[in-house]
Design an enzyme around this catalytic site. Structure first.
Site, PDB file in Angstrom:
ATOM      1  N   SER A 195      -7.969   1.007  -2.379  1.00  0.00           N
ATOM      2  CA  SER A 195      -7.322   1.797  -1.335  1.00  0.00           C
ATOM      3  C   SER A 195      -8.191   3.010  -1.063  1.00  0.00           C
ATOM      4  CB  SER A 195      -5.930   2.256  -1.797  1.00  0.00           C
ATOM      5  OG  SER A 195      -5.391   3.244  -0.940  1.00  0.00           O
ATOM      6  N   TYR A 208       0.049   5.934  -7.933  1.00  0.00           N
ATOM      7  CA  TYR A 208      -0.754   4.966  -7.183  1.00  0.00           C
ATOM      8  C   TYR A 208      -2.235   5.320  -7.238  1.00  0.00           C
ATOM      9  CZ  TYR A 208      -2.026   1.880  -3.281  1.00  0.00           C
ATOM     10  OH  TYR A 208      -2.584   0.900  -2.491  1.00  0.00           O
TER      11      TYR A 208
END
Length: 343
Positions: A195, A208
């Site tokens: 990401s 995350y």
């Protein structure tokens, strides 16, 4: 030193070229701007691809929905033998049913929870026994399975940190280690879905970010080790695709928030107060429909990583704002990026 001049807003640069002059070496380099990423012209394109695709087997994890679901269909359409790992296959997930409805001998859904070693090892045996020649190995592994959550550090329980890490980081490591013998025999590919938050941190996203930073480091170490063995390792770093993947809904955000508040230590509730907490949750709810609704840049990036003779080390399927922000936060001194982005 590379120098560049931008005379127009980036929104006007789609389909345009940007020239860079390397004054030390006397070389000019050209970039072509696309809607989702920056692609060097004349280098590493789809024309330079490995063949034949039809004989190559690929496992994609996390195919119940989102990127994995779309990717399984796309790779199947390209001629790959696709094994779609699905967390909810045993429970009759709708995405699994749709993939099974294709009734193709080149697409097979398999039960796969990347947190469970026994399911990962069973997947290895299923795929090995399905290959025409197991000694030639399996071409590709796409570690796509992942989960996300939100919450400031003091609002997030240790159980949540561990849960997210178990899927996003340790699930990636566990699955990769189990399939590497097959990948090595084929001199194949490992593609890890990270990401943009694996390259730059963000408030309220530490669970995350930690896992995706870990995926980045794992991928780099693996790439160094696999290079002399002929295995290529790539990382795909999607930008904001919340709207496309339905990662968050107002209902899910509220459910997470209610559980989070109920489990907070009393001292944290008292010091921050409910008003502050609710304001942060309201901010998260504004993200539900944000980002791109078109997942094709991510799908195309993974496809290129699996098929190009010389795949990229990293792919950046994201819009201009996030690409520029990532460059600022990863290349400029921390004091500068802090001044720009900490309000």
């Amino acid at each position: 030193m590379l120098t560049a001049r931008l005379f127009r807003p980036l929104s006007q640069l789609q389909g345009k070229t940007l020239s860079f002059s390397d004054r030390e070496n006397g070389v000019r380099r050209t970039l072509l701007f696309h809607s989702a990423s920056f692609v060097p012209m004349g280098r590493r394109t789809y024309a330079d691809a490995v063949n034949p695709v039809g004989s190559k087997a690929v496992l994609v994890t996390g195919c119940d929905s989102g990127f994995g679901f779309s990717l399984a269909q796309h790779l199947h359409s390209k001629g790959f033998l696709v094994f779609a790992g699905c967390l909810m296959k045993d429970k009759g997930n709708e995405g699994v049913k749709e993939l099974d409805s294709l009734k193709s001998d080149r697409l097979r859904t398999i039960q796969l929870n990347v947190c469970k070693s026994e399911e990962v090892e069973k997947a290895v045996e299923i795929i090995r026994s399905s290959l025409q020649d197991p000694d030639k190995g399996m071409w590709g592994l796409v570690n796509n399975a992942g989960i996300s959550t939100f919450g400031e550090v003091e609002f997030t329980s240790m159980e949540t940190y561990k849960e997210v890490a178990e899927v996003n980081l340790w699930g990636t490591v566990r699955t990769t280690k189990s399939f590497l013998p097959l990948i090595r025999r084929a001199k194949g590919r490992v593609v890890n879905i990270s990401s943009m938050l694996g390259r730059m941190a963000n408030p309220a996203r530490s669970p995350y970010c930690i896992t995706k930073f870990g995926v980045e480091a794992f991928s780099d170490c693996l790439r160094y080790e696999m290079h002399p063995l002929g295995v290529k390792v790539s990382v795909v770093e999607p930008g904001n695709f919340i709207a496309a993947t339905s990662l968050y809904t107002p209902e899910r955000i509220q459910a997470i928030a209610n559980k989070m508040w109920d489990e907070l230590p009393e001292v944290v509730r008292k010091d921050y107060g409910r008003k502050y907490f609710d304001e942060k949750i309201a901010t998260m709810e504004t993200y539900c429909n944000s980002g791109s609704t078109d997942t094709s840049p991510v799908i195309n990036a993974v496809t290129h990583a699996l098929t190009a003779a010389t795949p990229y080390t990293r792919y950046h399927p994201m819009d201009y704002y996030w690409w520029l922000r990532m460059q600022v936060m990863t290349h400029l001194p921390g004091a500068i990026s802090d001044r720009i982005y900490i309000q």
